[in-house]
Scaffold this active site. Structure first.
Site, PDB file in Angstrom:
ATOM      1  N   GLU A   1      28.354  33.627  41.533  1.00 47.08           N
ATOM      2  CA  GLU A   1      27.248  33.743  40.612  1.00 47.08           C
ATOM      3  C   GLU A   1      28.085  33.240  39.149  1.00 47.08           C
ATOM      4  O   GLU A   1      29.191  33.808  38.807  1.00 47.08           O
ATOM      5  CB  GLU A   1      26.980  35.206  40.165  1.00 47.08           C
ATOM      6  CG  GLU A   1      26.307  35.871  41.531  1.00 47.08           C
ATOM      7  CD  GLU A   1      26.449  37.427  41.719  1.00 47.08           C
ATOM      8  OE1 GLU A   1      27.130  38.111  40.745  1.00 47.08           O
ATOM      9  OE2 GLU A   1      26.085  37.740  42.703  1.00 47.08           O
TER      10      GLU A   1
ATOM     11  N   GLU B   1      25.167  39.526  46.497  1.00 49.91           N
ATOM     12  CA  GLU B   1      26.628  39.286  46.939  1.00 49.91           C
ATOM     13  C   GLU B   1      26.258  39.224  48.572  1.00 49.91           C
ATOM     14  O   GLU B   1      27.133  38.571  49.334  1.00 49.91           O
ATOM     15  CB  GLU B   1      27.506  40.422  46.680  1.00 49.91           C
ATOM     16  CG  GLU B   1      27.708  40.529  45.160  1.00 49.91           C
ATOM     17  CD  GLU B   1      26.879  40.649  44.285  1.00 49.91           C
ATOM     18  OE1 GLU B   1      25.698  41.215  44.699  1.00 49.91           O
ATOM     19  OE2 GLU B   1      27.081  40.457  43.052  1.00 49.91           O
TER      20      GLU B   1
ATOM     21  N   GLN C   1      31.944  38.510  41.392  1.00 49.33           N
ATOM     22  CA  GLN C   1      32.137  38.539  40.017  1.00 49.33           C
ATOM     23  C   GLN C   1      33.323  39.552  39.463  1.00 49.33           C
ATOM     24  O   GLN C   1      33.972  39.451  38.927  1.00 49.33           O
ATOM     25  CB  GLN C   1      30.800  38.881  39.266  1.00 49.33           C
ATOM     26  CG  GLN C   1      31.081  38.085  37.817  1.00 49.33           C
ATOM     27  CD  GLN C   1      29.687  37.732  37.381  1.00 49.33           C
ATOM     28  OE1 GLN C   1      28.748  38.736  36.890  1.00 49.33           O
ATOM     29  NE2 GLN C   1      29.355  36.430  37.185  1.00 49.33           N
TER      30      GLN C   1
ATOM     31  N   GLY D   1      33.901  45.894  41.659  1.00 47.82           N
ATOM     32  CA  GLY D   1      32.839  46.983  41.947  1.00 47.82           C
ATOM     33  C   GLY D   1      31.590  46.117  42.510  1.00 47.82           C
ATOM     34  O   GLY D   1      30.799  47.003  43.050  1.00 47.82           O
TER      35      GLY D   1
ATOM     36  N   HIS E   1      34.039  48.018  36.997  1.00 49.47           N
ATOM     37  CA  HIS E   1      34.885  46.524  36.450  1.00 49.47           C
ATOM     38  C   HIS E   1      36.182  46.668  36.646  1.00 49.47           C
ATOM     39  O   HIS E   1      37.029  45.753  36.112  1.00 49.47           O
ATOM     40  CB  HIS E   1      34.448  46.086  35.172  1.00 49.47           C
ATOM     41  CG  HIS E   1      32.983  45.703  35.183  1.00 49.47           C
ATOM     42  ND1 HIS E   1      31.989  46.600  35.038  1.00 49.47           N
ATOM     43  CD2 HIS E   1      32.471  44.337  34.934  1.00 49.47           C
ATOM     44  CE1 HIS E   1      30.864  45.772  34.894  1.00 49.47           C
ATOM     45  NE2 HIS E   1      30.960  44.574  34.955  1.00 49.47           N
TER      46      HIS E   1
HETATM   47  C1  LIG Z   1      25.716  43.844  42.314  1.00 51.12           C
HETATM   48  C2  LIG Z   1      26.104  43.137  40.993  1.00 51.12           C
HETATM   49  N1  LIG Z   1      26.528  41.714  41.009  1.00 51.12           N
HETATM   50  C3  LIG Z   1      26.947  41.272  39.848  1.00 51.12           C
HETATM   51  C4  LIG Z   1      27.045  41.876  38.688  1.00 51.12           C
HETATM   52  C5  LIG Z   1      27.477  41.291  37.246  1.00 51.12           C
HETATM   53  N2  LIG Z   1      26.355  40.951  36.463  1.00 51.12           N
HETATM   54  C6  LIG Z   1      25.918  41.797  35.576  1.00 51.12           C
HETATM   55  S1  LIG Z   1      24.594  41.596  34.647  1.00 51.12           S
HETATM   56  C7  LIG Z   1      24.327  40.276  35.650  1.00 51.12           C
HETATM   57  C8  LIG Z   1      23.164  39.185  35.287  1.00 51.12           C
HETATM   58  C9  LIG Z   1      21.907  39.914  35.569  1.00 51.12           C
HETATM   59  O1  LIG Z   1      20.747  39.063  35.182  1.00 51.12           O
HETATM   60  P1  LIG Z   1      19.303  39.865  35.580  1.00 51.12           P
HETATM   61  O2  LIG Z   1      19.268  40.612  36.506  1.00 51.12           O
HETATM   62  O3  LIG Z   1      18.345  38.544  34.987  1.00 51.12           O
HETATM   63  O4  LIG Z   1      19.328  40.813  34.160  1.00 51.12           O
HETATM   64  P2  LIG Z   1      19.654  40.646  32.439  1.00 51.12           P
HETATM   65  O5  LIG Z   1      21.034  40.873  32.270  1.00 51.12           O
HETATM   66  O6  LIG Z   1      19.289  39.338  32.146  1.00 51.12           O
HETATM   67  O7  LIG Z   1      18.641  41.561  31.787  1.00 51.12           O
HETATM   68  C10 LIG Z   1      25.429  39.893  36.530  1.00 51.12           C
HETATM   69  C11 LIG Z   1      25.656  38.758  37.466  1.00 51.12           C
HETATM   70  C12 LIG Z   1      26.704  43.272  38.777  1.00 51.12           C
HETATM   71  N3  LIG Z   1      26.517  44.074  37.390  1.00 51.12           N
HETATM   72  N4  LIG Z   1      26.161  43.639  39.796  1.00 51.12           N
END
Ligand SMILES: Cc1ncc(C[n+]2csc(CCOP(=O)(O)OP(=O)(O)O)c2C)c(N)n1
Lengths: 381, 321
Positions: free
Chosen positions: B26, B57, B79, B82, B126
């Protein structure tokens, strides 16, 4: 690189155009009566909610920059989708936010300082969703998609206990769960939709498509409009202009009413835009253009509603009052953030289990003795 | 060069060395990953070698398994620590077992990079150290570099390995600088290493904890105690040789780790050292760990994570036997 989907297709529900004129799309037809019945006070309330939370959001971002918060996920740009959906619910409804739904939490009664405490690193959550003052708003989770299953389970419980579908909208309960376009790729969300459809839960899946999952455009998550996925699981699904607070409100209102009446789950995709960074650790200049950002700034949800209210004759005094309230809320949060104390290290050992656990208790004792040994040294020196 | 740049250089070398190597994860493309470890690599190798994946994931690891079956060598980025758990099923039930299931007919050269551990003051999910879940799973190799030089070489060795490798990157080290010798690899992937010589107590750990052990050793020195420090480097399999040699000389050992102590890597290593070097020991092997609580809110991480003082307290206890 494929650009994100930006212009709503004709099937998208929208009543206010970007400049704030009232010009419903054909898809908005079924909602016009609901919108018509809104009072001036309700309309002004939508604007007030959006403006106040933006001021709060700017303040929180600044506090992070000043080192007061570990992290801040701004809601900047997504105010209409959030205010519209939150105001559409009834007091007995249940909310499962992701980590950006600050105005949803505020509208339902959560004290914004509780969100600040999470992002300051003082707690992982800490508020009780079922305490009436918190309006059934569940604690933020940072694991994308997980909450959609919890929401579905709670909705299953409501159905099993006949707390919904009795035909009394004043009492019947429903659930709304928030997630993003990126999160929609997570397996949990697909499984949640399977369970929800199977058990006909009283539930609304509320997807805010803000076009980006950190740096990844929505086209990487889906080649079909995301709202259409709901159909595949057997639930009616609607796309709405998420920068139009009236459309967001009306679509959610009806979906929740249908769900609470026992007609099963509904899916909504709100098309919106994250105007700022993903979080304060993000640098959007690495992955998107300023032209794109500008094109969305021209569709700002707050400006749009302001123009609409002006066209209906809202007074200068009203806007001045909102401005004053926004400034006051921002100032209040700044002051209260500064007043937040530290944490006793002992707190680390609290609530790991509900019943005392010998291992944790032993470590608590050991650590207390260990820390006390330093106090002794300091006194001695 | 900084640890994160060393990783970047190691990944670049692997991508350049074989067009079967793929990076997937990601935000690893234009953004270069949230820690910028993959910065510039998509621009250099294209978006079919460096894939910004959908946000899933389980999908990343599950498709990496299939890509490996098709002859690729995928390097997945998770990423944050956790967020490996949505992929846990694919890692532990599938990736780890394919070779066994196929009685050796299939190899799964998949690397899973996971930034792990605390010291960065982050929010929930994290800052965790999930190594024990993976070291407990037969079929996986688990490694963790603690210096830029190791980062550079170990990532290349992990990619070259025919087996799945869980590659744990201590976040606290990303910005730390160190010498990188690109002309020669120092040690094989699965070797442990003595990083400081000493005679009284052996201090053992991995990842970000190694520099805390060195700090403790320096303080102990000034107080008249000589500590040897061993960097485990490979968490599964563990290279016991240098650890046992050291313990046989010092007679005492302290293991330090960020993860909770109960059923942890340190517990396993302590038990093995007691089995194999019992008569050399003058004190029980002691463990200094994160507490058996969830990783606490950021404001408490200083109390949660073992620091030099907590390690020295264990050193003192060891010396009282
Ligand atoms: C299971 C998981 N994988 C990766 C992350 C890291 N991460 C946090 S926010 C994000 C992007 C999320 O995008 P979206 O669902 O479009 O929501 P937005 O933040 O745009 O509101 C990522 C990859 C996470 N929090 N949880």
């Amino acid at each position: 690189m494929t650009l994100p989907v930006s212009s709503p297709d004709p099937g998208t529900v929208r009543v206010l155009t970007a400049d704030g004129s009232f010009a419903p799309t054909p898809a908005a037809e079924p909602y016009l009566a609901l919108i018509d019945a809104l009072s001036d006070a309700e309309l002004e309330g939508f604007y007030r909610d959006m403006a106040v939370i933006r001021a709060f959001d700017v303040q929180a971002t600044n506090l992070q920059r000043q080192g007061q918060l570990a992290l801040w996920p701004p809601s900047f740009g997504q105010e209409a989708a959030q205010v519209g959906s939150a105001r559409a619910a009834r007091p007995q409804d249940h909310f499962f936010p992701s980590y950006r739904e600050h105005v949803v939490a505020r509208i339902r009664g959560v004290d914004p300082i509780d969100i600040i405490r999470v992002m300051r690193g003082l707690t992982h959550g800490g508020w009780n969703p079922f305490d009436p003052k918190n309006g059934n708003v569940h604690v933020y989770t940072l694991v994308l998609g997980s909450q959609t299953l919890h929401a579905t389970g709670l909705a299953m419980g409501l159905a099993f206990d006949e707390r919904s579908g009795t035909g009394d909208p004043e009492r019947d309960e429903a659930v709304i769960v928030y997630y993003g376009d990126g999160a929609s790729s997570q397996g949990d969300i697909h499984e949640a939709m399977v369970f929800a459809a199977s058990y006909r839960t009283p539930q609304v899946f509320f997807l805010q498509n803000n076009q980006w999952a950190i740096s990844v455009p929505v086209a990487t998550q889906s080649r079909a409009p995301l709202y259409k996925r709901g159909e595949g699981y057997g639930m009616p699904s609607i796309a709405v202009d998420g920068n139009d607070v009236l459309a967001s409100w009306a679509v959610t209102r009806l979906a929740l009413e249908e769900a609470r009446a026992g007609e099963g789950p509904r899916a909504i995709e709100a098309l919106t835009y994250r105007m700022g960074a993903h979080t304060t650790s993000d640098d959007p200049t690495k992955y998107r253009t300023s032209e794109e950002e500008d094109s969305w700034r021209a569709r700002d949800p707050i400006d749009r509603m302001r123009n609409y209210l002006l066209s209906r004759g809202a007074s200068e005094a009203f806007f001045a009052d909102v401005e004053a309230e926004s400034a006051a809320v921002a100032e209040d949060i700044r002051i209260r953030t500064g007043e937040l104390g530290g944490l006793e290290t002992d707190a680390m050992f609290d609530h790991v289990y509900s019943d005392p656990h010998p291992l944790v208790e032993e470590q608590r004792q050991w650590f207390a003795g260990y820390e006390a040994s330093f106090d002794g040294e300091q006194e001695a020196s | 060069m900084p640890f994160s740049r060393a990783l970047n250089a190691g990944l670049r070398a692997a991508l350049a060395g074989s067009d079967r190597v793929l990076l997937m994860g990601e935000d690893i493309g234009p953004l270069g990953g949230v820690f910028r470890v993959t910065e510039g690599l998509q621009a250099e190798f294209g978006d079919r070698r460096v894939l910004d994946t959908p946000l899933a994931e389980s999908g990343i690891v599950g498709t990496a398994i299939g890509l490996a079956m098709a002859g690729f060598r995928p390097v997945c980025e998770i990423q944050f620590d956790g967020f490996v758990f949505p992929a846990f099923d694919q890692i532990t039930s599938q990736l780890a077992k394919q070779t066994y299931r196929h009685e050796g007919a299939l190899q799964l050269p998949v690397v899973i990079r996971i930034p792990y551990g605390g010291h960065i003051g982050a929010v929930e999910h994290h800052q965790e150290s999930p190594e024990a879940y993976f070291t407990h799973t037969p079929g996986l190799r688990v490694v963790s570099p603690s210096t830029p030089n190791d980062a550079y070489w170990m990532i290349q060795d992990a990619i070259a390995s025919p087996d799945p490798v869980i590659f744990l990157e201590p976040k606290a080290k990303y910005w730390q600088k160190g010498e990188v010798d690109t002309s020669a690899r120092a040690l094989p992937l699965h070797a442990s290493r003595v990083v400081r010589r000493g005679t009284d107590v052996t201090l053992v750990g991995h990842g970000a904890m190694v520099s805390v052990l060195l700090q403790a050793a320096a303080i102990a020195e000034s107080e008249g105690t000589s500590c040897e420090v061993v960097d485990v480097r490979s968490l599964s399999p563990v290279d016991y040789g240098p650890i046992l040699d050291s313990v046989r000389r010092t007679g005492r050992m302290v293991y330090a780790q960020e993860a909770p102590g109960f059923t942890s890597l340190g517990s396993e290593i302590a038990a093995t050292v007691m089995e194999r070097a019992f008569y050399a020991l003058e004190a029980p092997v002691l463990r200094v760990s994160g507490f058996d609580t969830p990783f606490p809110p950021a404001k408490l991480e200083g109390a949660y994570l073992p620091d030099a003082d907590r390690i020295l307290e264990a050193v003192d206890r060891s010396l009282t036997y």
